[in-house]
Design an enzyme around this catalytic site. Structure first.
Site, PDB file in Angstrom:
ATOM      1  N   GLU A  57       0.416  -1.348  -0.023  1.00 48.90           N
ATOM      2  CA  GLU A  57       0.005   0.169  -0.029  1.00 48.90           C
ATOM      3  C   GLU A  57       0.474   1.471  -0.193  1.00 48.90           C
ATOM      4  OE1 GLU A  57      -4.047  -2.038   2.544  1.00 48.90           O
ATOM      5  OE2 GLU A  57      -2.099  -0.899   3.782  1.00 48.90           O
TER       6      GLU A  57
HETATM    7  C1  TNX Z   1      -4.864  -3.620   4.974  1.00 50.18           C
HETATM    8  S1  TNX Z   1      -3.639  -5.632   3.508  1.00 50.18           S
HETATM    9  C2  TNX Z   1      -3.038  -3.884   5.211  1.00 50.18           C
HETATM   10  C3  TNX Z   1      -3.270  -2.997   6.653  1.00 50.18           C
HETATM   11  C4  TNX Z   1      -4.456  -3.040   7.128  1.00 50.18           C
HETATM   12  C5  TNX Z   1      -6.008  -4.062   7.090  1.00 50.18           C
HETATM   13  C6  TNX Z   1      -6.963  -4.087   7.857  1.00 50.18           C
HETATM   14  C7  TNX Z   1      -2.077  -4.751   4.340  1.00 50.18           C
HETATM   15  C8  TNX Z   1      -0.627  -5.665   3.662  1.00 50.18           C
HETATM   16  N1  TNX Z   1      -2.048  -4.017   4.266  1.00 50.18           N
HETATM   17  O1  TNX Z   1      -2.286  -2.052   6.488  1.00 50.18           O
HETATM   18  O2  TNX Z   1      -4.288  -2.846   9.053  1.00 50.18           O
HETATM   19  O3  TNX Z   1      -5.807  -4.063   5.907  1.00 50.18           O
HETATM   20  O4  TNX Z   1      -7.571  -4.743   7.048  1.00 50.18           O
END
Ligand code: TNX
Length: 535
Positions: free
Chosen positions: A335
């Protein structure tokens, strides 16, 4: 290795229909419940003879660590302590070598119980199975006559705990380790840093804990593990045959690092949706130099074109490598919404190389999979859906073309922080949630990413993000029972390769574990999808 032998065992006799639909309640007038083992073993045969009866004269003989694990389990479940002498019936625990790593065999009949492990981990897993087999027969405790040969399908069977959004103390982590290990899970991935806080003491960078660890989501108190705390976690995990995989998430999810090292951090990239959420909820937007207490993601970035960033990564991963006996260091990489594609690629290729040069295997979330220059054999962690969207499968395949394997964490199945359809007011729902126990169960690792089969899959991991989770109770109610579905995907034969690998069978077998989980102090969610056995 494991995988090939595991398949051979799976192809052997597997007790079919009667077990597949086993129920904790009496079967056809039989007062002894059928054995309900989770995760489903590779091969199990129920014998016709009388069960083994436990009493105060029962002795445990053999390997000391396994004997003490079994004594503790017996005592928690039955209140019986094993006899230290005398001529009572024997439960024998031995390491015999020879089989696949982590495999074991268990036989029980009226006269004795024998558990043999190919190694210490296998023997430990045999003991966990034995704990699940213990059943009440009137006032007595019995082990049904049974023969089990078992080995894991995948070498890596993980859980992830996010200790950054909310900090969780050592005792909580140890409890989660013990409870997860009882389902034959063997890796604890600790998400040690995020925008909201930094959670691990490092002598090379003392500012991190001094300036960036005291807060958490919603203004809750933060915290961090001292070097001794971390050692205690690593040692406790090892005693449960679990490795620790530390993650320092980069280049995004790094707002907290900027509190300690402002010179390494870019300005937060604020999007319109973030502005809208902040306006609607009254929450604050991230601001450089101020702790971030919200739950937005992807706005922060380390400076990609500044050598100081790589000095920082070398210090952090270098020190963690020395503190972590397991082979993996996780660099995050998810992300990075505010980071240009080519900058992101440059960053993950450099940091994965730093980790590989330390003699460790880098792990990264799937976004990093198509970055050219990624260190060879970097492991990818896939968090897309069971049916991939948005090219996430392409990214995942990139790790395999680069000589690495994959850890599967499909978010719409085994993100344990997704809300239940009915249940506690905890969790998030972005991953197609709420997520039922059945959805956590009904997926098959080898069909998630087209072109990827068992040989490319290192294993399965169930993440638990902690934006909404403040306590061990919160953690366990979200994890149990869905964690058992992840354990079965990671350990048991593939769907279709065993009669036990159906939702109906799993549902019945998990329901039978309710009393054991209660005796072990596991605060599971009593999901209405499951008929929970009571005693
Ligand atoms: C996605 S999917 C994230 C996290 C959040 C989570 C909450 C991923 C690798 N990262 O930063 O905490 O969703 O469900």
């Amino acid at each position: 290795m494991n995988r090939r032998r595991g398949r051979a065992i799976a192809a052997a006799t597997v007790l079919a229909a009667s077990l597949a639909g086993c129920s904790p309640a009496a079967q056809n007038g039989d007062t002894v419940p059928l054995p309900a083992v989770v995760p489903a073993p590779a091969a199990i045969e129920q014998a016709t003879g009388a069960p083994f009866r436990l009493d105060a004269s029962t002795r445990i003989e053999g390997e000391a660590d396994a004997a003490s694990a079994l004594s503790a389990l017996l005592e928690a479940r039955t209140g019986l302590a094993p006899a230290t002498g005398g001529d009572g019936a024997v439960i024998a625990l031995r390491i015999e070598g020879g089989g696949p790593a982590e495999s074991y065999a268990l036989t029980a009949d009226e006269a004795s119980v024998t558990v043999t492990g190919a190694d210490a981990a296998g023997l430990f897993y045999g003991v966990q199975t034995l704990g699940q087999l213990l059943a009440r027969d009137g006032d007595a405790w019995v082990v049904p006559a049974v023969s089990i040969e078992d080995a894991p399908r995948f070498a890596y069977r993980g859980v992830m705990l996010d200790v950054a959004r909310h900090f969780h103390p050592v005792e909580t982590v140890k409890a989660y380790i013990g409870h997860a290990a009882s389902l034959k899970l063997n890796a604890l991935h600790l998400h040690l840093s995020d925008d909201q806080g930094w959670r691990i003491e490092l002598h090379s960078r003392p500012e991190l804990t001094a300036l960036a660890s005291s807060t958490a989501v919603g203004g809750d108190p933060g915290g961090f593990y001292t070097k001794d705390d971390y050692r205690e976690i690593v040692e406790y995990a090892a005693s449960r045959h679990m490795i620790v995989v530390p993650e320092i998430d980069m280049p995004s999810h790094t707002h907290a690092i900027g509190l300690a090292y402002p010179e390494l951090a870019e300005e937060p990239v604020i999007t319109d949706p973030m502005r809208e959420t902040a306006a609607a909820t009254g929450g604050a937007l991230p601001e450089s130099g101020t702790p971030y207490l919200g739950i937005e993601v992807g706005f922060s970035s380390l400076k990609i074109h500044d050598e100081a960033t790589y000095d920082f990564a070398a210090d952090v991963f270098g020190e963690l490598a020395g503190m972590t006996p397991g082979p993996y260091l996780h660099l995050g990489g998810d992300e990075a919404h505010g980071t240009a594609e080519e900058d992101f690629a440059l960053f993950v290729s450099r940091v994965s190389t730093i980790i590989a040069d330390l003699g460790k295997t880098p792990v990264a979330w799937h976004e990093a999979g198509d970055a050219g220059g990624l260190a060879g054999a970097t492991v990818g962690q896939y968090w897309g859906y069971v049916t991939p969207t948005d090219g996430m499968d392409d990214r995942a395949r990139g790790f395999v073309s680069n000589g690495g394997q994959l850890i599967l964490s499909p978010a719409d199945a085994i993100y344990l922080d997704m809300k239940y359809p009915t249940g506690p007011d905890l969790g998030l729902s972005w991953a197609n949630g709420p997520t039922s126990v059945q959805r956590a169960y009904d997926w098959e690792p080898s069909t998630v990413i087209p072109g990827i089969d068992d040989a490319d899959i290192l294993g399965v991991e169930a993440p638990l993000w902690s934006e909404t989770l403040r306590s061990l109770d919160d953690i366990e109610t979200m994890a149990f029972p869905r964690i058992a579905a992840a354990a079965e995907a990671a350990w048991s034969p593939a769907t279709g390769a065993s009669d036990l690998r159906t939702w109906e069978s799993f549902r019945a077998r998990v329901g039978a574990l309710g009393p054991l989980w209660t005796s072990l102090g596991i605060g599971f969610h009593p999901s209405g999808e499951i008929d929970w056995a009571t005693e």
